[in-house]
Design a protein around this motif. Structure first.
Motif, PDB file in Angstrom:
ATOM      1  N   SER A   1       5.582  29.712  -1.463  1.00  0.00           N
ATOM      2  CA  SER A   1       5.428  28.255  -0.618  1.00  0.00           C
ATOM      3  C   SER A   1       5.190  27.184  -1.764  1.00  0.00           C
ATOM      4  O   SER A   1       5.082  26.098  -1.289  1.00  0.00           O
ATOM      5  CB  SER A   1       4.433  28.385   0.386  1.00  0.00           C
TER       6      SER A   1
ATOM      7  N   ASP B   1      13.916  17.220   4.789  1.00  0.00           N
ATOM      8  CA  ASP B   1      13.288  18.678   4.440  1.00  0.00           C
ATOM      9  C   ASP B   1      12.083  18.339   3.762  1.00  0.00           C
ATOM     10  O   ASP B   1      11.035  19.428   4.290  1.00  0.00           O
ATOM     11  CB  ASP B   1      14.342  19.405   3.973  1.00  0.00           C
TER      12      ASP B   1
ATOM     13  N   ASP C   1      10.102  16.027   3.292  1.00  0.00           N
ATOM     14  CA  ASP C   1       8.938  15.347   3.892  1.00  0.00           C
ATOM     15  C   ASP C   1       8.465  16.171   5.104  1.00  0.00           C
ATOM     16  O   ASP C   1       7.151  16.318   5.151  1.00  0.00           O
ATOM     17  CB  ASP C   1       9.545  13.930   4.716  1.00  0.00           C
ATOM     18  N   GLU C   2       9.154  17.096   5.710  1.00  0.00           N
ATOM     19  CA  GLU C   2       8.795  18.021   6.785  1.00  0.00           C
ATOM     20  C   GLU C   2       7.861  19.163   6.287  1.00  0.00           C
ATOM     21  O   GLU C   2       6.815  19.346   6.661  1.00  0.00           O
ATOM     22  CB  GLU C   2       9.987  18.481   7.386  1.00  0.00           C
ATOM     23  N   TYR C   3       8.160  19.434   4.851  1.00  0.00           N
ATOM     24  CA  TYR C   3       7.603  20.388   4.253  1.00  0.00           C
ATOM     25  C   TYR C   3       5.899  20.058   3.821  1.00  0.00           C
ATOM     26  O   TYR C   3       5.111  20.671   3.996  1.00  0.00           O
ATOM     27  CB  TYR C   3       8.254  20.971   2.966  1.00  0.00           C
TER      28      TYR C   3
ATOM     29  N   GLY D   1       4.776  17.519   5.202  1.00  0.00           N
ATOM     30  CA  GLY D   1       3.532  17.208   6.107  1.00  0.00           C
ATOM     31  C   GLY D   1       3.137  18.422   6.610  1.00  0.00           C
ATOM     32  O   GLY D   1       1.954  18.449   7.058  1.00  0.00           O
ATOM     33  N   LYS D   2       3.552  19.603   6.430  1.00  0.00           N
ATOM     34  CA  LYS D   2       2.818  20.848   7.040  1.00  0.00           C
ATOM     35  C   LYS D   2       1.831  21.081   6.072  1.00  0.00           C
ATOM     36  O   LYS D   2       0.897  21.740   6.587  1.00  0.00           O
ATOM     37  CB  LYS D   2       3.938  22.057   6.899  1.00  0.00           C
ATOM     38  N   ILE D   3       1.577  20.804   4.754  1.00  0.00           N
ATOM     39  CA  ILE D   3       0.547  21.272   3.827  1.00  0.00           C
ATOM     40  C   ILE D   3      -0.257  20.202   3.521  1.00  0.00           C
ATOM     41  O   ILE D   3      -1.265  20.367   2.853  1.00  0.00           O
ATOM     42  CB  ILE D   3       1.218  21.491   2.571  1.00  0.00           C
ATOM     43  N   SER D   4       0.054  18.975   4.045  1.00  0.00           N
ATOM     44  CA  SER D   4      -0.857  17.725   3.814  1.00  0.00           C
ATOM     45  C   SER D   4      -1.967  17.703   4.609  1.00  0.00           C
ATOM     46  O   SER D   4      -2.177  18.083   5.740  1.00  0.00           O
ATOM     47  CB  SER D   4      -0.174  16.380   3.630  1.00  0.00           C
TER      48      SER D   4
END
Length: 248
Positions: free
Chosen positions: A194, A238, A240-242, A244-247
């Motif tokens: 990841s 993609d 930005d979405e990725y 966003g999940k970890i921020s």
């Protein structure tokens, strides 16, 4: 090369032995063993060059074999039914494996590599790296093929991979290495990790090493070495979405 097959299942030993005899020239199957202790006796008795080693065996798994040899002089090809993550661990540790049920082409490729690396006595170093990678949820080290052998570096120290035709530049906190491997291969090897994201056809980045993400005048990433990397237009959503999940 004199070889033995180590597997607790007689059917698996027989199938692999027949396949090797029919499709792998230069490999002589001397004997078979159903556990590690039998394998140790055969290796010492016959001065074995190559071991086809099952991992999932009762009492002692395949890795236990290396506890009996201070400096193993034999090459090893593992036979396994491990998960996808574990197979990635094998790949980045530069250790050949045969995924059960084994394929003829994979056996031939693994054997050819074993013949080329014969006598280098590097197996213990590779096994130690593999053990590190298997005992945690994230890969710890990766093997980089250089002109004079393999260099093991910590994955966490990698900033990014940069494509250069059939070569790839691997940039770390301290050094820059050029390896004869396409960036696509690193992307595939690290697909389950990841920490890495392919932001551009030429760049595979470690998101934990990003210093700044700028969205002005085209999205770019800046790293500690001041390198600025573009994010491909088709990858931005993609990414930005990725992120966003970890921020936090």
């Amino acid at each position: 090369m004199k070889a033995i097959i180590v597997d607790d299942e007689s059917h698996a030993r027989s199938l692999l032995s027949n396949t090797i005899k029919e499709h792998c020239k230069g490999i002589e199957i001397i004997a078979e063993a159903e556990n590690v202790k039998e394998a140790v006796k055969l290796i010492n008795k016959h001065q074995i060059d190559l071991v086809f080693l099952d991992i999932e065996m009762p009492n002692e798994n395949g890795f236990a074999l290396f506890e009996y040899f201070e400096t193993p002089s034999f090459e090893t090809i593992f036979c396994t039914a491990y998960s996808e993550y574990a197979l990635n661990a094998f790949e980045v540790s530069a250790i050949d494996y045969l995924l059960k049920p084994v394929s003829i082409s994979k056996i031939q490729a693994a054997v050819e590599k074993a013949i080329k690396t014969r006598g280098q006595n590097q197996i213990l170093k590779h096994i130690n790296v593999l053990r590190e990678n298997l005992t945690v949820n994230q890969l710890q080290k990766i093997a980089l093929p250089l002109s004079d052998g393999l260099l093991f570096i910590k994955v966490e120290e990698i900033l990014y991979f940069e494509a250069d035709g059939s070569y790839t530049h691997v940039i770390t906190n301290k050094e820059k290495y050029m390896v004869c491997k396409k960036i696509k291969e690193f992307h595939e090897l690290l697909s389950s990790d990841s920490r890495f994201f392919r932001v551009h056809r030429s760049y595979l980045v470690n998101i934990q090493q990003i210093k700044k993400y700028s969205k002005k005048e085209g999205a770019t990433l800046q790293f500690e070495n001041s390198k600025i990397i573009p994010i491909a237009r088709e990858k931005k959503n993609d990414f930005d979405e990725y992120i966003g999940k970890i921020s936090v």
